[in-house]
Design a protein around this motif. Structure first.
Motif, PDB file in Angstrom:
ATOM      1  N   LEU A 152      17.200 -35.799 -79.597  1.00  0.00           N
ATOM      2  CA  LEU A 152      16.648 -36.036 -78.265  1.00  0.00           C
ATOM      3  C   LEU A 152      17.458 -37.094 -77.532  1.00  0.00           C
ATOM      4  O   LEU A 152      17.949 -38.054 -78.133  1.00  0.00           O
ATOM      5  N   HIS A 153      17.558 -36.896 -76.231  1.00  0.00           N
ATOM      6  CA  HIS A 153      18.202 -37.850 -75.350  1.00  0.00           C
ATOM      7  C   HIS A 153      17.138 -38.309 -74.360  1.00  0.00           C
ATOM      8  O   HIS A 153      16.481 -37.484 -73.726  1.00  0.00           O
ATOM      9  N   VAL A 154      16.962 -39.626 -74.237  1.00  0.00           N
ATOM     10  CA  VAL A 154      15.966 -40.168 -73.328  1.00  0.00           C
ATOM     11  C   VAL A 154      16.682 -41.074 -72.334  1.00  0.00           C
ATOM     12  O   VAL A 154      17.352 -42.031 -72.717  1.00  0.00           O
ATOM     13  N   THR A 155      16.526 -40.730 -71.058  1.00  0.00           N
ATOM     14  CA  THR A 155      17.070 -41.545 -69.979  1.00  0.00           C
ATOM     15  C   THR A 155      15.901 -42.178 -69.255  1.00  0.00           C
ATOM     16  O   THR A 155      15.007 -41.471 -68.773  1.00  0.00           O
ATOM     17  N   ILE A 156      15.908 -43.511 -69.189  1.00  0.00           N
ATOM     18  CA  ILE A 156      14.792 -44.240 -68.606  1.00  0.00           C
ATOM     19  C   ILE A 156      15.253 -44.912 -67.322  1.00  0.00           C
ATOM     20  O   ILE A 156      16.244 -45.641 -67.306  1.00  0.00           O
ATOM     21  N   GLU A 157      14.524 -44.614 -66.253  1.00  0.00           N
ATOM     22  CA  GLU A 157      14.736 -45.269 -64.967  1.00  0.00           C
ATOM     23  C   GLU A 157      13.382 -45.807 -64.528  1.00  0.00           C
ATOM     24  O   GLU A 157      12.377 -45.580 -65.196  1.00  0.00           O
ATOM     25  N   GLU A 158      13.336 -46.513 -63.414  1.00  0.00           N
ATOM     26  CA  GLU A 158      12.084 -47.100 -62.931  1.00  0.00           C
ATOM     27  C   GLU A 158      10.951 -46.067 -62.911  1.00  0.00           C
ATOM     28  O   GLU A 158      10.992 -45.129 -62.126  1.00  0.00           O
ATOM     29  N   GLY A 159       9.972 -46.224 -63.789  1.00  0.00           N
ATOM     30  CA  GLY A 159       8.785 -45.392 -63.771  1.00  0.00           C
ATOM     31  C   GLY A 159       8.919 -43.988 -64.322  1.00  0.00           C
ATOM     32  O   GLY A 159       7.965 -43.221 -64.279  1.00  0.00           O
ATOM     33  N   THR A 160      10.071 -43.621 -64.868  1.00  0.00           N
ATOM     34  CA  THR A 160      10.270 -42.265 -65.371  1.00  0.00           C
ATOM     35  C   THR A 160      11.149 -42.266 -66.617  1.00  0.00           C
ATOM     36  O   THR A 160      12.117 -43.016 -66.698  1.00  0.00           O
ATOM     37  N   ALA A 161      10.782 -41.408 -67.551  1.00  0.00           N
ATOM     38  CA  ALA A 161      11.622 -41.166 -68.726  1.00  0.00           C
ATOM     39  C   ALA A 161      11.934 -39.671 -68.756  1.00  0.00           C
ATOM     40  O   ALA A 161      11.020 -38.845 -68.761  1.00  0.00           O
ATOM     41  N   LEU A 162      13.200 -39.346 -68.755  1.00  0.00           N
ATOM     42  CA  LEU A 162      13.629 -37.953 -68.857  1.00  0.00           C
ATOM     43  C   LEU A 162      14.000 -37.708 -70.307  1.00  0.00           C
ATOM     44  O   LEU A 162      14.941 -38.307 -70.829  1.00  0.00           O
ATOM     45  N   VAL A 163      13.240 -36.848 -70.967  1.00  0.00           N
ATOM     46  CA  VAL A 163      13.464 -36.524 -72.373  1.00  0.00           C
ATOM     47  C   VAL A 163      14.077 -35.140 -72.427  1.00  0.00           C
ATOM     48  O   VAL A 163      13.523 -34.186 -71.874  1.00  0.00           O
ATOM     49  N   SER A 164      15.225 -35.028 -73.104  1.00  0.00           N
ATOM     50  CA  SER A 164      15.888 -33.728 -73.150  1.00  0.00           C
ATOM     51  C   SER A 164      16.423 -33.434 -74.547  1.00  0.00           C
ATOM     52  O   SER A 164      16.736 -34.335 -75.313  1.00  0.00           O
TER      53      SER A 164
END
Length: 178
Positions: A152-164
């Motif tokens: 899994l790759h998790v990209t975290i920005e203000e208020g959101t986590a994109l899990v792919s």
């Protein structure tokens, strides 16, 4: 005969734009027989949100003295205590006294709002407490990633986590309640 935990191997790659943390973690995730895939994947998300070299999964549901995820320093001092769901006021205050930072990650929708209204005044003195909430529908979508072997790759920005993963992605909105 007692049921055994289901073991998953996870390669977790975290790109946290908020904390400027970029790291890769090879983890073993044990899912207790009574734990749902949603809750297990929420533990993985919690790990990604606070990823560091010292962060670790605990024995979880099999013990009440430990959170779901924690970080300890080399002396055994608890730096970060992360609980999932709706812990009671007493547990939050005890965790606040034992650790430098306490995080509660809620995922129950309206039930979480009712819980927070009920304990908010009682935990007001816990200065090191952070309460986050995620949408239960997004947690269900996150459960699709639960497998025995995961990358899994998790990209975290203000208020959101994109899990792919290799062929799917889920955006998880993270509301900060405190």
């Amino acid at each position: 005969m007692a049921l055994r935990a289901t073991i998953s191997k996870l390669e977790l790659n975290v790109a946290d734009m908020v904390r400027a943390y970029y790291g890769s973690h090879n983890l073993t995730v044990a899912r207790h027989p009574s734990e749902t895939e949603e809750r297990m994947m929420l533990r993985v998300l919690a790990f990604a949100l606070y990823a560091s070299e010292g962060l670790a999964f605990t024995r979880g549901l099999s013990t009440t003295e430990e959170p779901s995820v924690w970080e300890k320093d080399l002396t055994g001092t608890i730096l970060t205590w992360i609980d999932l769901g709706h812990p009671d006021e007493r547990r939050i205050l005890q965790a606040s006294g034992k650790s430098e930072k306490v995080v509660v990650l809620c995922y129950g929708g309206n039930a979480s709002q009712v819980w927070w209204q009920g304990v908010q005044a009682g935990v007001a003195r816990a200065q090191n407490l952070q309460v986050l909430a995620v949408n239960p529908t997004q947690v269900q979508e996150l459960a699709r990633f639960a497998q025995r072997n995961m990358v899994l790759h998790v990209t975290i920005e203000e208020g959101t986590a994109l899990v792919s993963s290799a062929n799917d992605s889920v955006s998880v909105d993270i509301a900060v309640w405190r």
